[in-house]
Design a protein around this motif. Structure first.
Motif, PDB file in Angstrom:
ATOM      1  N   GLU A   1       0.827  -1.210   0.000  1.00  0.00           N
ATOM      2  CA  GLU A   1       0.000   0.000   0.000  1.00  0.00           C
ATOM      3  C   GLU A   1       0.860   1.258   0.000  1.00  0.00           C
ATOM      4  OE1 GLU A   1      -3.185   2.503  -0.111  1.00  0.00           O
ATOM      5  OE2 GLU A   1      -3.180   0.332  -0.378  1.00  0.00           O
ATOM      6  N   GLY A   2       1.970   1.259   0.736  1.00  0.00           N
ATOM      7  CA  GLY A   2       2.740   2.488   0.905  1.00  0.00           C
ATOM      8  C   GLY A   2       3.916   2.626  -0.028  1.00  0.00           C
ATOM      9  N   ASP A   3       4.391   1.557  -0.677  1.00  0.00           N
ATOM     10  CA  ASP A   3       5.582   1.624  -1.523  1.00  0.00           C
ATOM     11  C   ASP A   3       5.159   1.398  -2.973  1.00  0.00           C
ATOM     12  OD1 ASP A   3       8.021   1.373  -2.779  1.00  0.00           O
ATOM     13  OD2 ASP A   3       8.938   0.243  -1.137  1.00  0.00           O
ATOM     14  N   ALA A   4       5.096   2.484  -3.767  1.00  0.00           N
ATOM     15  CA  ALA A   4       4.627   2.394  -5.159  1.00  0.00           C
ATOM     16  C   ALA A   4       5.588   1.578  -6.010  1.00  0.00           C
ATOM     17  CB  ALA A   4       4.453   3.797  -5.756  1.00  0.00           C
ATOM     18  N   VAL A   5       6.910   1.685  -5.753  1.00  0.00           N
ATOM     19  CA  VAL A   5       7.889   0.942  -6.550  1.00  0.00           C
ATOM     20  C   VAL A   5       7.729  -0.562  -6.296  1.00  0.00           C
ATOM     21  CG1 VAL A   5      10.360   0.571  -6.942  1.00  0.00           C
ATOM     22  CG2 VAL A   5       9.481   2.886  -6.525  1.00  0.00           C
ATOM     23  N   PHE A   6       7.571  -0.925  -5.020  1.00  0.00           N
ATOM     24  CA  PHE A   6       7.381  -2.337  -4.689  1.00  0.00           C
ATOM     25  C   PHE A   6       6.089  -2.853  -5.332  1.00  0.00           C
ATOM     26  CE2 PHE A   6       5.713  -5.512  -1.588  1.00  0.00           C
ATOM     27  CZ  PHE A   6       6.614  -6.506  -1.890  1.00  0.00           C
ATOM     28  N   ARG A   7       5.006  -2.037  -5.282  1.00  0.00           N
ATOM     29  CA  ARG A   7       3.740  -2.454  -5.901  1.00  0.00           C
ATOM     30  C   ARG A   7       3.911  -2.628  -7.401  1.00  0.00           C
ATOM     31  NH1 ARG A   7       0.911   1.212  -3.873  1.00  0.00           N
ATOM     32  NH2 ARG A   7       0.827   2.685  -5.587  1.00  0.00           N
ATOM     33  N   GLN A   8       4.716  -1.745  -8.027  1.00  0.00           N
ATOM     34  CA  GLN A   8       4.936  -1.865  -9.467  1.00  0.00           C
ATOM     35  C   GLN A   8       5.675  -3.161  -9.791  1.00  0.00           C
ATOM     36  OE1 GLN A   8       7.097   1.410 -11.087  1.00  0.00           O
ATOM     37  NE2 GLN A   8       7.071   0.662 -13.184  1.00  0.00           N
ATOM     38  N   ARG A   9       6.667  -3.550  -8.953  1.00  0.00           N
ATOM     39  CA  ARG A   9       7.395  -4.801  -9.204  1.00  0.00           C
ATOM     40  C   ARG A   9       6.483  -6.004  -9.042  1.00  0.00           C
ATOM     41  NH1 ARG A   9      12.557  -2.773  -5.718  1.00  0.00           N
ATOM     42  NH2 ARG A   9      13.613  -1.609  -7.394  1.00  0.00           N
ATOM     43  N   ILE A  10       5.592  -5.965  -8.044  1.00  0.00           N
ATOM     44  CA  ILE A  10       4.640  -7.060  -7.886  1.00  0.00           C
ATOM     45  C   ILE A  10       3.701  -7.111  -9.087  1.00  0.00           C
ATOM     46  CG2 ILE A  10       2.822  -7.993  -6.421  1.00  0.00           C
ATOM     47  CD1 ILE A  10       5.597  -8.196  -5.221  1.00  0.00           C
ATOM     48  N   GLY A  11       3.300  -5.906  -9.594  1.00  0.00           N
ATOM     49  CA  GLY A  11       2.433  -5.855 -10.767  1.00  0.00           C
ATOM     50  C   GLY A  11       3.108  -6.456 -11.992  1.00  0.00           C
ATOM     51  N   GLU A  12       4.413  -6.172 -12.168  1.00  0.00           N
ATOM     52  CA  GLU A  12       5.125  -6.764 -13.302  1.00  0.00           C
ATOM     53  C   GLU A  12       5.145  -8.280 -13.189  1.00  0.00           C
ATOM     54  OE1 GLU A  12       8.880  -4.941 -13.180  1.00  0.00           O
ATOM     55  OE2 GLU A  12       8.200  -2.963 -13.896  1.00  0.00           O
TER      56      GLU A  12
ATOM     57  N   TYR B   1      -6.239  -4.612  -7.307  1.00  0.00           N
ATOM     58  CA  TYR B   1      -5.616  -3.858  -6.208  1.00  0.00           C
ATOM     59  C   TYR B   1      -4.109  -3.719  -6.435  1.00  0.00           C
ATOM     60  CZ  TYR B   1      -4.147  -2.554  -1.531  1.00  0.00           C
ATOM     61  OH  TYR B   1      -3.573  -1.907  -0.457  1.00  0.00           O
ATOM     62  N   VAL B   2      -3.487  -4.747  -7.034  1.00  0.00           N
ATOM     63  CA  VAL B   2      -2.047  -4.681  -7.279  1.00  0.00           C
ATOM     64  C   VAL B   2      -1.747  -3.844  -8.514  1.00  0.00           C
ATOM     65  CG1 VAL B   2      -0.015  -6.070  -7.848  1.00  0.00           C
ATOM     66  CG2 VAL B   2      -1.607  -6.881  -6.118  1.00  0.00           C
ATOM     67  N   LEU B   3      -2.488  -4.061  -9.635  1.00  0.00           N
ATOM     68  CA  LEU B   3      -2.182  -3.377 -10.897  1.00  0.00           C
ATOM     69  C   LEU B   3      -2.700  -1.943 -10.932  1.00  0.00           C
ATOM     70  CD1 LEU B   3      -2.993  -6.318 -13.329  1.00  0.00           C
ATOM     71  CD2 LEU B   3      -0.741  -5.492 -12.647  1.00  0.00           C
ATOM     72  N   ARG B   4      -3.763  -1.644 -10.140  1.00  0.00           N
ATOM     73  CA  ARG B   4      -4.358  -0.308 -10.055  1.00  0.00           C
ATOM     74  C   ARG B   4      -4.769   0.226 -11.435  1.00  0.00           C
ATOM     75  NH1 ARG B   4      -3.118   1.932  -4.847  1.00  0.00           N
ATOM     76  NH2 ARG B   4      -2.960   0.102  -3.494  1.00  0.00           N
TER      77      ARG B   4
END
Length: 452
Positions: free
Chosen positions: A76-87, A119-122
């Motif tokens: 939720e708080g780390d956009a870079v980490f969320r982007q890596r999970i999305g990839e 929720y992950v890809l937004r």
């Protein structure tokens, strides 16, 4: 990595502008945590946020169990980490990712999976997808609860009918038992009256028995009193006998002392008489001794072979063999001095066992008396050790060193008995040499034991 045309900066900006106004539904949250836990395997430790690196080596199941809250917070708080999970999600589930980013999620997909991926890809409209999944999950939960309630109601109705039938049957059974109990009660009343008569007769018999018991008790007490008197008399006689025995022993000891004194006085008388006779006869000292009659090579005529046989090195095991061949020889070994010279790296227990094993074989070969002395200060606890055959094992007492114990052993021997002490300690060697013992180096014993 291939991405749909609709997934661009505008879509990402629109997804980032959206935000949930309520917590994630529990089912969606669990699915999101599971996705993040599975994605750890495709990331390096440097790609992870600092608070999640400690869970990098966990299995996905353990990560989801112990780091679920930390992963949800980082996502939720780390956009870079969320982007890596999305990839990672786009690589592992490309069809679902493309469908979400194009705005047309598959109708046949699980709403919870769709909401977790959204929720992950937004993508644009992801908040609606999460909310719809939550409502769908609540609706499914409500349907399941309603179905379970209906099944429980049916079960309770069946249970109620069964209990009613059991109650009717139980009532009939109790009525039958009540009638039977009434009949039995009447019979018991009759038996009770008969038993009361029997009890009265028994009480009379009991009174007679009590009187007889009292008489027997009085007789037993009289017998006990007589027995105690006899026991006291016997104890007095036993004390007299013990006193007599002790007096006899004391008289025997005094008698032995008198006899010893008389023998010693007689011996002194004989010695004085012999000395007086020698002075009276003016006998000259003996000019010939028994050693002069033994046939041997004189010093000036010794062969080189004889000289080599006698000139042995101080570390030659043959010298120790010669010493141990002396009659009634006593070999005293400074244990730790020998073991720390020969094998210092071994633990103390193994040092002791190895040395004692060699000494046992040496005792069997030579027949010499062998005493091995160890320093008791090295012990942290009592030693459970069975001394080998032919070897006496001693430990020094607290406050007494092994060197002092060795000197005590040497001083305890009578003058003239051959005593050999094995130690490389100069102070020990000098001390025992003054007391008449023969010191030898530890290396000599080690070489001798290596031939055992």
């Amino acid at each position: 990595m291939e991405q749909p045309d609709s997934a661009g900066p505008a879509g990402a900006a629109g997804g980032a502008a959206e935000a949930l106004d309520r917590p994630l539904p529990e089912g969606v949250r669990r699915r999101v945590v599971a996705l993040v836990s599975d994605a750890f395997g495709g990331l390096t430790v440097s790609d992870l946020p600092a608070q999640l690196r400690q869970y990098a080596r966990f299995t996905p199941t353990r990560r989801a169990k112990f780091a679920g809250n930390a992963m949800a917070a980082a996502l939720e708080g780390d956009a870079v980490f969320r982007q890596r999970i999305g990839e990672w999600l786009r690589d592992s589930q490309p069809e679902l990712a493309r469908a979400l980013e194009s705005g047309t999620p598959p109708a046949a997909a699980d709403p919870v999976d769709v909401a977790a991926a959204a929720y992950v890809l937004r993508p644009v409209g992801w908040v609606k997808l999460v909310a719809a999944a939550g409502e769908e999950a609540q609706r499914a939960d409500a349907e399941r609860a309603d179905e379970e309630s209906r099944r429980e109601l049916d079960r309770l109705r069946e249970e109620n009918d069964r209990l009613k039938a059991q109650a009717r049957a139980e009532t009939e059974r109790l009525r039958t038992e009540l009638e039977t109990a009434r009949k039995e009660a009447e019979s018991l009343h009759r038996k009770l009256r008969s038993a009361q008569s029997d009890v009265k007769r028994g009480e009379a018999a009991l009174r007679r028995l009590a009187a007889e018991t009292e008489a027997a008790k009085a007789e037993a007490q009289a017998q006990v009193s007589t027995a105690e008197s006899e026991a006291r008399r016997l104890r007095a006689r036993l004390a007299e006998a013990e006193s007599a025995v002790e007096a006899g022993r004391r008289a025997a000891r005094e008698g032995r002392s008198i006899e010893d004194m008389r023998v010693r006085l007689l011996l002194d008388t004989v010695l004085d008489a012999a000395q007086g006779l020698r002075r009276e006869l003016a006998l000259p000292p003996a000019s010939l001794h028994p050693a002069d009659t033994v046939d041997a090579v004189e010093p000036g005529r010794m062969t080189p072979k004889d000289i080599a046989a006698r000139a042995l090195s101080e570390t030659d095991p043959a010298l120790l063999d010669q010493l141990l061949s002396l009659p009634q020889v006593h070999l005293v070994v400074d244990g730790y001095n020998v073991t720390k010279t020969g094998y210092p790296t071994m633990p103390l227990e193994k040092q002791r066992l190895r040395l004692l094993g060699g000494l046992a074989m040496l005792a069997a070969q030579t027949g010499a008396e062998i005493t091995c002395v160890f320093d008791g200060a090295e012990l942290a606890a009592p030693v459970l050790l069975a001394p080998p055959r032919g070897v006496r094992v001693l430990f020094s007492k607290p406050g007494v060193t092994a060197d002092e114990l060795i000197r005590q052993l040497v001083r305890a021997e009578p003058p003239g008995r051959p005593v050999v002490v094995v130690s490389t300690d100069r102070e020990v060697a000098d001390g025992v040499a003054k007391a008449g013992a023969r010191p030898v180096a530890s290396a000599m014993l080690l070489k001798r034991l290596s031939r055992v």
